[in-house]
Scaffold this motif. Structure first.
Motif, PDB file in Angstrom:
ATOM      1  N   ASN A  56       0.810  -1.215   0.000  1.00  0.00           N
ATOM      2  CA  ASN A  56       0.000   0.000   0.000  1.00  0.00           C
ATOM      3  C   ASN A  56       0.846   1.269   0.000  1.00  0.00           C
ATOM      4  O   ASN A  56       0.336   2.355  -0.310  1.00  0.00           O
ATOM      5  CB  ASN A  56      -0.929   0.012   1.214  1.00  0.00           C
ATOM      6  CG  ASN A  56      -1.944  -1.109   1.175  1.00  0.00           C
ATOM      7  OD1 ASN A  56      -2.287  -1.605   0.102  1.00  0.00           O
ATOM      8  ND2 ASN A  56      -2.421  -1.522   2.334  1.00  0.00           N
ATOM      9  N   HIS A  57       2.124   1.145   0.338  1.00  0.00           N
ATOM     10  CA  HIS A  57       3.024   2.296   0.314  1.00  0.00           C
ATOM     11  C   HIS A  57       3.620   2.541  -1.070  1.00  0.00           C
ATOM     12  O   HIS A  57       4.155   3.613  -1.334  1.00  0.00           O
ATOM     13  CB  HIS A  57       4.161   2.103   1.321  1.00  0.00           C
ATOM     14  CG  HIS A  57       3.749   2.262   2.753  1.00  0.00           C
ATOM     15  ND1 HIS A  57       3.670   3.494   3.369  1.00  0.00           N
ATOM     16  CD2 HIS A  57       3.372   1.354   3.676  1.00  0.00           C
ATOM     17  CE1 HIS A  57       3.286   3.331   4.622  1.00  0.00           C
ATOM     18  NE2 HIS A  57       3.091   2.037   4.836  1.00  0.00           N
ATOM     19  N   VAL A  58       3.565   1.535  -1.932  1.00  0.00           N
ATOM     20  CA  VAL A  58       4.237   1.630  -3.225  1.00  0.00           C
ATOM     21  C   VAL A  58       3.747   2.807  -4.068  1.00  0.00           C
ATOM     22  O   VAL A  58       4.566   3.547  -4.636  1.00  0.00           O
ATOM     23  CB  VAL A  58       4.127   0.302  -3.995  1.00  0.00           C
ATOM     24  CG1 VAL A  58       4.634   0.450  -5.423  1.00  0.00           C
ATOM     25  CG2 VAL A  58       4.912  -0.786  -3.275  1.00  0.00           C
ATOM     26  N   PRO A  59       2.420   3.039  -4.213  1.00  0.00           N
ATOM     27  CA  PRO A  59       1.989   4.156  -5.067  1.00  0.00           C
ATOM     28  C   PRO A  59       2.559   5.500  -4.626  1.00  0.00           C
ATOM     29  O   PRO A  59       2.973   6.313  -5.466  1.00  0.00           O
ATOM     30  CB  PRO A  59       0.453   4.124  -4.941  1.00  0.00           C
ATOM     31  CG  PRO A  59       0.138   2.699  -4.613  1.00  0.00           C
ATOM     32  CD  PRO A  59       1.265   2.241  -3.737  1.00  0.00           C
ATOM     33  N   GLY A  60       2.606   5.758  -3.325  1.00  0.00           N
ATOM     34  CA  GLY A  60       3.160   7.021  -2.841  1.00  0.00           C
ATOM     35  C   GLY A  60       4.648   7.130  -3.095  1.00  0.00           C
ATOM     36  O   GLY A  60       5.150   8.204  -3.463  1.00  0.00           O
ATOM     37  N   ILE A  61       5.379   6.039  -2.904  1.00  0.00           N
ATOM     38  CA  ILE A  61       6.818   6.046  -3.160  1.00  0.00           C
ATOM     39  C   ILE A  61       7.089   6.296  -4.639  1.00  0.00           C
ATOM     40  O   ILE A  61       7.956   7.104  -5.004  1.00  0.00           O
ATOM     41  CB  ILE A  61       7.451   4.715  -2.699  1.00  0.00           C
ATOM     42  CG1 ILE A  61       7.363   4.590  -1.176  1.00  0.00           C
ATOM     43  CG2 ILE A  61       8.905   4.619  -3.155  1.00  0.00           C
ATOM     44  CD1 ILE A  61       7.752   3.222  -0.648  1.00  0.00           C
ATOM     45  N   GLU A  62       6.346   5.620  -5.500  1.00  0.00           N
ATOM     46  CA  GLU A  62       6.543   5.795  -6.944  1.00  0.00           C
ATOM     47  C   GLU A  62       6.172   7.207  -7.392  1.00  0.00           C
ATOM     48  O   GLU A  62       6.839   7.788  -8.254  1.00  0.00           O
ATOM     49  CB  GLU A  62       5.735   4.750  -7.716  1.00  0.00           C
ATOM     50  CG  GLU A  62       6.304   3.347  -7.625  1.00  0.00           C
ATOM     51  CD  GLU A  62       7.733   3.269  -8.107  1.00  0.00           C
ATOM     52  OE1 GLU A  62       8.054   3.863  -9.166  1.00  0.00           O
ATOM     53  OE2 GLU A  62       8.560   2.635  -7.419  1.00  0.00           O
ATOM     54  N   ALA A  63       5.099   7.756  -6.818  1.00  0.00           N
ATOM     55  CA  ALA A  63       4.706   9.130  -7.173  1.00  0.00           C
ATOM     56  C   ALA A  63       5.799  10.114  -6.779  1.00  0.00           C
ATOM     57  O   ALA A  63       6.111  11.048  -7.535  1.00  0.00           O
ATOM     58  CB  ALA A  63       3.389   9.481  -6.489  1.00  0.00           C
ATOM     59  N   TRP A  64       6.383   9.913  -5.585  1.00  0.00           N
ATOM     60  CA  TRP A  64       7.493  10.779  -5.162  1.00  0.00           C
ATOM     61  C   TRP A  64       8.684  10.622  -6.093  1.00  0.00           C
ATOM     62  O   TRP A  64       9.308  11.615  -6.485  1.00  0.00           O
ATOM     63  CB  TRP A  64       7.886  10.447  -3.718  1.00  0.00           C
ATOM     64  CG  TRP A  64       9.220  11.014  -3.353  1.00  0.00           C
ATOM     65  CD1 TRP A  64       9.516  12.313  -3.051  1.00  0.00           C
ATOM     66  CD2 TRP A  64      10.470  10.308  -3.301  1.00  0.00           C
ATOM     67  NE1 TRP A  64      10.860  12.454  -2.798  1.00  0.00           N
ATOM     68  CE2 TRP A  64      11.465  11.244  -2.943  1.00  0.00           C
ATOM     69  CE3 TRP A  64      10.827   8.974  -3.508  1.00  0.00           C
ATOM     70  CZ2 TRP A  64      12.808  10.875  -2.801  1.00  0.00           C
ATOM     71  CZ3 TRP A  64      12.154   8.605  -3.353  1.00  0.00           C
ATOM     72  CH2 TRP A  64      13.122   9.551  -3.015  1.00  0.00           C
TER      73      TRP A  64
END
Length: 361
Positions: free
Chosen positions: A201-209
């Protein structure tokens, strides 16, 4: 992969006075330096036993003379609560007492109780952060502090002692929401986040950053994000599980209380709307279910189990660096020190040799 220790300076449900708690935390910091931890971080919190360090730059300045190798990072300076001029001066001084061992961590804060105590309007936090960080980075680059913005009117002054370095390449930003992730990328900061739920669930935020960082910082390699666990390490897997459920579960309760996640105020606070979605999910799941999910998301267990979970995370998110919280929620000192010892003796040597594998869920 490098491992950092984050100190939260809690005296939450501990049978110690504040002085004893601080002496114990200082001892943990010195032991982390001896054991080969790469970096030492300390939070900024105010007014409660949840976190008792109102000035992490002052604390790290004290540790500078007691440590030898460990990198010192305020994690983080909450910019809306601090005069940017004073942040420039304190960071310049910290580099003088710990040359080559300093980085800068920043954030904008989440607790309305702390905002109230600091006499600041949470609705202004994003604008204050954005204006302050540019003034601070510019001042550390040039040795001159000046600004003519909506919040900070600073006449031109020279910083003495002069800053020995800028911090654009050693800047970290707490990024727990989409808004903060984008702000971190725009100012060229490495994302630092706390694990709250399953790593997928953390992956989308990390990728967006990562994508936003590359767009705003051409020519710079995208750094490895910092992923922070409230963790526990023990030689016996059953004891590790028992202690994790007891103390990480208690820490979850302290987070809920300090940030008032049971309330509805985030939806009416500019720039914090995403946190209301998280609060609503907790309510929907129920406190017991949310607490169990939080415990299971953290990295705890035997040294071997922790190492394997880091490998699994690396396969999912790609390159990252772990940051760990080891003392929290009334945990006995011997339990935290045992975790620290095992991380130093068994986890650090293993993850320092870990090879990066291609990411993919």
């Amino acid at each position: 992969m490098k491992l950092g220790l984050l100190q939260v300076m809690q005296n939450w449900h501990k049978d110690l006075d504040d002085y004893q708690t601080w002496q114990y935390e200082i001892g943990m910091a010195l032991e982390a330096d001896r054991l080969g931890f790469d970096s030492l971080w300390c939070v900024e919190h105010h007014f409660e036993a949840y976190g008792m360090c109102g000035d992490n730059m002052q604390y790290l300045s004290y540790l500078a003379g007691l440590t030898k190798n460990i990198r010192l990072v305020p994690g983080a300076v909450i910019l809306p609560w601090n005069d940017p001029l004073r942040v420039i001066e304190k960071m310049a001084m910290l580099e003088y007492v710990a040359p080559g061992r300093v980085a800068l961590g920043v954030g904008r804060g989440l607790s309305r109780k702390e905002y109230r105590g600091m006499r600041q309007d949470m609705n202004e936090s994003r604008e204050r952060f954005d204006e302050a960080i540019e003034m601070i980075l510019r001042g550390l680059d040039t040795g001159i502090a000046e600004n003519d913005g909506a919040f900070y009117r600073q006449p031109r002054v020279e910083i003495r002692p002069r800053p020995r370095k800028g911090y654009r390449d050693s800047l970290f930003c707490v990024a727990m929401s989409p808004d903060s992730q984008m702000a971190a990328a725009r100012c060229g900061a490495t994302m630092m986040t706390f694990i709250q739920h399953a790593i997928e669930n953390h992956v989308p935020g990390i990728e967006a950053w990562r994508e936003e960082f590359a767009k705003h910082n051409p020519g710079r390699a995208v750094p490895a994000p910092k992923l922070t666990d409230v963790t526990l390490c023990h030689e016996d897997p059953e004891e590790a599980e028992r202690l994790a459920h007891q103390y990480i579960g208690a820490h979850f309760s302290s987070v809920m209380e300090h940030y008032d996640f049971a309330g509805d105020h985030f939806k009416d606070t500019k720039g914090y709307e995403a946190y209301q979605q998280g609060a609503d999910l907790i309510k929907a799941a129920g406190l017991d279910g949310a607490r169990t999910a939080y415990i299971n998301a953290q990295n705890w267990g035997t040294p071997e189990q922790i190492i394997e979970k880091y490998r699994e995370r690396q396969r999912i998110v790609g390159d990252f660096e772990p940051l760990i919280v080891l003392s929290y929620a009334g945990m006995p000192d011997d339990v935290a020190r045992n975790s620290l010892r095992l991380f130093g003796e068994k986890v650090i040597p293993a993850i320092s040799k870990m090879q990066l594998e291609p990411a993919g869920v």
